[in-house]
Design a protein around this motif. Structure first.
Motif, PDB file in Angstrom:
ATOM      1  N   VAL A 147       0.831  -1.205   0.000  1.00 20.43           N
ATOM      2  CA  VAL A 147       0.000   0.000   0.000  1.00 20.43           C
ATOM      3  C   VAL A 147       0.866   1.255   0.000  1.00 20.43           C
ATOM      4  CG1 VAL A 147      -1.625   1.355   1.376  1.00 20.43           C
ATOM      5  CG2 VAL A 147      -2.011  -1.084   1.049  1.00 20.43           C
ATOM      6  N   LEU A 148       1.885   1.303   0.859  1.00 23.23           N
ATOM      7  CA  LEU A 148       2.725   2.494   0.950  1.00 23.23           C
ATOM      8  C   LEU A 148       3.520   2.724  -0.333  1.00 23.23           C
ATOM      9  CD1 LEU A 148       4.069   2.305   4.618  1.00 23.23           C
ATOM     10  CD2 LEU A 148       2.299   3.801   3.698  1.00 23.23           C
ATOM     11  N   PHE A 149       4.138   1.665  -0.855  1.00 26.82           N
ATOM     12  CA  PHE A 149       4.976   1.829  -2.046  1.00 26.82           C
ATOM     13  C   PHE A 149       4.126   2.190  -3.261  1.00 26.82           C
ATOM     14  CE2 PHE A 149       7.337   0.293  -5.744  1.00 26.82           C
ATOM     15  CZ  PHE A 149       8.563   0.907  -5.539  1.00 26.82           C
ATOM     16  N   THR A 150       3.012   1.483  -3.465  1.00 28.65           N
ATOM     17  CA  THR A 150       2.157   1.774  -4.612  1.00 28.65           C
ATOM     18  C   THR A 150       1.556   3.169  -4.506  1.00 28.65           C
ATOM     19  OG1 THR A 150       1.608  -0.579  -4.775  1.00 28.65           O
ATOM     20  CG2 THR A 150       0.205   0.955  -5.972  1.00 28.65           C
ATOM     21  N   ALA A 151       1.186   3.579  -3.285  1.00 29.24           N
ATOM     22  CA  ALA A 151       0.620   4.915  -3.101  1.00 29.24           C
ATOM     23  C   ALA A 151       1.645   5.998  -3.422  1.00 29.24           C
ATOM     24  CB  ALA A 151       0.109   5.076  -1.670  1.00 29.24           C
ATOM     25  N   MET A 152       2.896   5.798  -3.021  1.00 32.55           N
ATOM     26  CA  MET A 152       3.931   6.792  -3.313  1.00 32.55           C
ATOM     27  C   MET A 152       4.155   6.928  -4.817  1.00 32.55           C
ATOM     28  SD  MET A 152       6.863   6.534  -0.352  1.00 32.55           S
ATOM     29  CE  MET A 152       7.149   4.778  -0.513  1.00 32.55           C
ATOM     30  N   ILE A 192       8.645  -8.601  -1.810  1.00 29.67           N
ATOM     31  CA  ILE A 192       9.269  -7.749  -2.827  1.00 29.67           C
ATOM     32  C   ILE A 192       8.642  -7.906  -4.214  1.00 29.67           C
ATOM     33  CG2 ILE A 192      11.441  -7.264  -4.043  1.00 29.67           C
ATOM     34  CD1 ILE A 192      12.911  -7.839  -1.439  1.00 29.67           C
ATOM     35  N   PRO A 193       8.423  -9.111  -4.739  1.00 27.43           N
ATOM     36  CA  PRO A 193       7.885  -9.210  -6.107  1.00 27.43           C
ATOM     37  C   PRO A 193       6.491  -8.607  -6.281  1.00 27.43           C
ATOM     38  CG  PRO A 193       8.877 -11.293  -5.437  1.00 27.43           C
ATOM     39  CD  PRO A 193       8.792 -10.441  -4.205  1.00 27.43           C
ATOM     40  N   VAL A 194       5.720  -8.484  -5.199  1.00 26.31           N
ATOM     41  CA  VAL A 194       4.350  -7.966  -5.321  1.00 26.31           C
ATOM     42  C   VAL A 194       4.168  -6.672  -4.538  1.00 26.31           C
ATOM     43  CG1 VAL A 194       3.301 -10.208  -5.780  1.00 26.31           C
ATOM     44  CG2 VAL A 194       3.622  -9.469  -3.413  1.00 26.31           C
ATOM     45  N   MET A 195       5.251  -5.964  -4.286  1.00 26.34           N
ATOM     46  CA  MET A 195       5.125  -4.720  -3.536  1.00 26.34           C
ATOM     47  C   MET A 195       4.565  -3.585  -4.393  1.00 26.34           C
ATOM     48  SD  MET A 195       9.150  -3.646  -3.190  1.00 26.34           S
ATOM     49  CE  MET A 195       8.784  -2.270  -2.083  1.00 26.34           C
ATOM     50  N   PHE A 196       4.434  -3.834  -5.694  1.00 22.23           N
ATOM     51  CA  PHE A 196       3.874  -2.821  -6.588  1.00 22.23           C
ATOM     52  C   PHE A 196       2.927  -3.474  -7.566  1.00 22.23           C
ATOM     53  CE2 PHE A 196       3.983  -0.603 -10.695  1.00 22.23           C
ATOM     54  CZ  PHE A 196       3.483   0.633 -10.313  1.00 22.23           C
ATOM     55  N   SER A 197       1.809  -2.800  -7.837  1.00 21.40           N
ATOM     56  CA  SER A 197       0.834  -3.263  -8.818  1.00 21.40           C
ATOM     57  C   SER A 197       0.366  -2.072  -9.636  1.00 21.40           C
ATOM     58  CB  SER A 197      -0.362  -3.932  -8.123  1.00 21.40           C
ATOM     59  OG  SER A 197      -1.441  -4.101  -9.023  1.00 21.40           O
ATOM     60  N   PHE A 198       0.446  -2.186 -10.942  1.00 24.00           N
ATOM     61  CA  PHE A 198       0.046  -1.060 -11.789  1.00 24.00           C
ATOM     62  C   PHE A 198      -1.464  -0.870 -11.767  1.00 24.00           C
ATOM     63  CE2 PHE A 198      -0.661   1.326 -15.699  1.00 24.00           C
ATOM     64  CZ  PHE A 198       0.319   2.289 -15.578  1.00 24.00           C
ATOM     65  N   PHE A 199      -2.208  -1.952 -11.629  1.00 22.52           N
ATOM     66  CA  PHE A 199      -3.662  -1.810 -11.514  1.00 22.52           C
ATOM     67  C   PHE A 199      -4.030  -1.002 -10.270  1.00 22.52           C
ATOM     68  CE2 PHE A 199      -7.718  -3.239  -9.777  1.00 22.52           C
ATOM     69  CZ  PHE A 199      -8.557  -3.020 -10.857  1.00 22.52           C
ATOM     70  N   ASP A 200      -3.389  -1.315  -9.136  1.00 24.13           N
ATOM     71  CA  ASP A 200      -3.647  -0.551  -7.913  1.00 24.13           C
ATOM     72  C   ASP A 200      -3.179   0.891  -8.054  1.00 24.13           C
ATOM     73  OD1 ASP A 200      -4.678  -2.831  -6.869  1.00 24.13           O
ATOM     74  OD2 ASP A 200      -2.924  -3.361  -5.680  1.00 24.13           O
ATOM     75  N   LEU A 201      -2.111   1.101  -8.824  1.00 24.51           N
ATOM     76  CA  LEU A 201      -1.649   2.468  -9.087  1.00 24.51           C
ATOM     77  C   LEU A 201      -2.742   3.281  -9.783  1.00 24.51           C
ATOM     78  CD1 LEU A 201       1.721   3.757 -10.347  1.00 24.51           C
ATOM     79  CD2 LEU A 201      -0.271   4.199 -11.778  1.00 24.51           C
ATOM     80  N   ILE A 202      -3.439   2.668 -10.742  1.00 24.83           N
ATOM     81  CA  ILE A 202      -4.502   3.374 -11.459  1.00 24.83           C
ATOM     82  C   ILE A 202      -5.619   3.766 -10.499  1.00 24.83           C
ATOM     83  CG2 ILE A 202      -6.272   3.119 -13.241  1.00 24.83           C
ATOM     84  CD1 ILE A 202      -4.335   1.318 -14.756  1.00 24.83           C
ATOM     85  N   VAL A 203      -5.956   2.875  -9.562  1.00 25.30           N
ATOM     86  CA  VAL A 203      -6.996   3.177  -8.582  1.00 25.30           C
ATOM     87  C   VAL A 203      -6.561   4.330  -7.686  1.00 25.30           C
ATOM     88  CG1 VAL A 203      -8.369   2.252  -6.686  1.00 25.30           C
ATOM     89  CG2 VAL A 203      -7.817   0.799  -8.639  1.00 25.30           C
ATOM     90  N   PHE A 204      -5.332   4.265  -7.190  1.00 24.42           N
ATOM     91  CA  PHE A 204      -4.802   5.349  -6.353  1.00 24.42           C
ATOM     92  C   PHE A 204      -4.773   6.664  -7.131  1.00 24.42           C
ATOM     93  CE2 PHE A 204      -2.678   2.388  -3.255  1.00 24.42           C
ATOM     94  CZ  PHE A 204      -3.162   3.006  -2.116  1.00 24.42           C
ATOM     95  N   GLN A 205      -4.295   6.612  -8.349  1.00 27.17           N
ATOM     96  CA  GLN A 205      -4.128   7.828  -9.145  1.00 27.17           C
ATOM     97  C   GLN A 205      -5.465   8.522  -9.386  1.00 27.17           C
ATOM     98  OE1 GLN A 205      -2.405   7.108 -12.974  1.00 27.17           O
ATOM     99  NE2 GLN A 205      -1.748   9.197 -13.259  1.00 27.17           N
ATOM    100  N   ALA A 206      -6.502   7.740  -9.682  1.00 26.47           N
ATOM    101  CA  ALA A 206      -7.825   8.330  -9.906  1.00 26.47           C
ATOM    102  C   ALA A 206      -8.308   9.060  -8.657  1.00 26.47           C
ATOM    103  CB  ALA A 206      -8.811   7.241 -10.311  1.00 26.47           C
TER     104      ALA A 206
END
Length: 295
Positions: free
Chosen positions: A92-97, A148-162
């Motif tokens: 959550v923290l890494f993807t949100a940043m 580490i391999p799943v600490m980032f998700s581009f799909f979740d990034l799109i949700v955060f970004q919106a």
């Protein structure tokens, strides 16, 4: 008047049929769970006779006692809890940043990054390249292979970004006038007002981490690092349940079977998510609705 009464009657009939249809769907969805629970609470040897559908015939907790008496299951449960908590917080923290950076219009190359990220939503390297990468990173038989391999998700990034794009720019401008840098703005302003979407992504990833058995099956050989879902998979797919029965005390072993131990293990591993999900569901819905309509 006649057409109105006919239309109203049709609506009433439709509503009743819709209610019946939804009740049937709910029954077929919930009954398998109830069946597993009922049989896990029955005497194991008696359950093998069959005929238990709605309520235990010989009520017994011995299958659960046998599960909790097994050190391997308790160790696997600890690994699952640890990787779910740590993995969810880090993700959550890494993807949100990263999403916060992507939401800034002044980010150089933002469109190129978005195009590259979108490609990863539809294509991946496959299992063999992933395994080779994990091996070269030294993550085999390591707890961090879950993180580490799943600490980032581009799909979740799109949700955060919106969501971040709906936050008024005036909040950031006021913070910058007070001398706050980007990291402090993110920590003190962006995250606190983003709790609905944070809870949504945390629920997404937490459920994934809890239910993931494939990572432990492919990348972990050490028994002390196996999560409960991998352990459950091996209990169901192999003869581990018979070994568990052999490890139980004589009094309990008389009233349990390999099948009852499997069912009790399924209930134990599913219960935490079943309990937590209703409390986070309201954030789940709100997190997806916010940003979908601009007022």
């Amino acid at each position: 008047m006649i057409s109105m009464s006919r239309r109203t009657l049709r609506e009433v009939i439709f509503d009743r049929l819709n209610d019946v249809f939804m009740l049937v769907i709910c029954f077929f969805t919930l009954y398998p769970i109830w069946y597993v629970l009922v049989n896990s609470l029955n005497d194991g040897n008696d359950a093998m006779r069959g005929g238990i559908y709605w309520w235990p015939r010989m009520f017994s907790f011995d299958s659960y006692f046998a599960v909790f008496a097994n050190d391997g299951i308790m160790l696997a449960m600890g690994v699952t809890i640890a990787k779910t908590v740590v993995g969810t917080v880090v993700h959550v923290l890494f993807t949100a940043m990263v999403a916060y950076a992507f939401s800034r219009r002044e980010l150089i190359g933002r469109r190129a990054y978005m195009m590259l990220g979108t490609v990863t939503l539809f294509f991946s390297g496959g299992l063999i390249p992933s395994y080779l990468l994990i091996r070269d990173l030294g993550l085999l038989d390591s707890f961090w292979v879950y993180i580490i391999p799943v600490m980032f998700s581009f799909f979740d990034l799109i949700v955060f970004q919106a969501f971040f794009r709906e936050i008024p720019d005036g909040l950031e401008e006021a913070a910058k006038l007070d001398g706050a840098n980007d990291f402090k703005i993110f920590r003190s302003i962006i995250l606190p007002v983003s709790m609905p979407v944070v809870a949504t992504i945390a629920l997404f990833h937490g459920v994934y981490q809890w239910n993931d058995y494939f990572t432990g099956m492919i990348y972990i050989n050490k028994s002390e690092l196996q999560p409960i879902q991998t352990y459950l998979y091996r209990v169901v797919a192999q003869s581990s349940s018979n070994q568990m029965m052999a490890a139980t005390s004589g009094t309990i072993a008389k009233s349990v079977s390999s099948q009852s131990i499997k069912l009790a293990t399924m209930v134990i591993t599913s219960l935490p998510i079943v309990i937590v999900y209703p409390f986070l569901q309201k954030y789940f819905v709100k997190g997806f609705m916010i940003g979908s309509i601009k007022g």
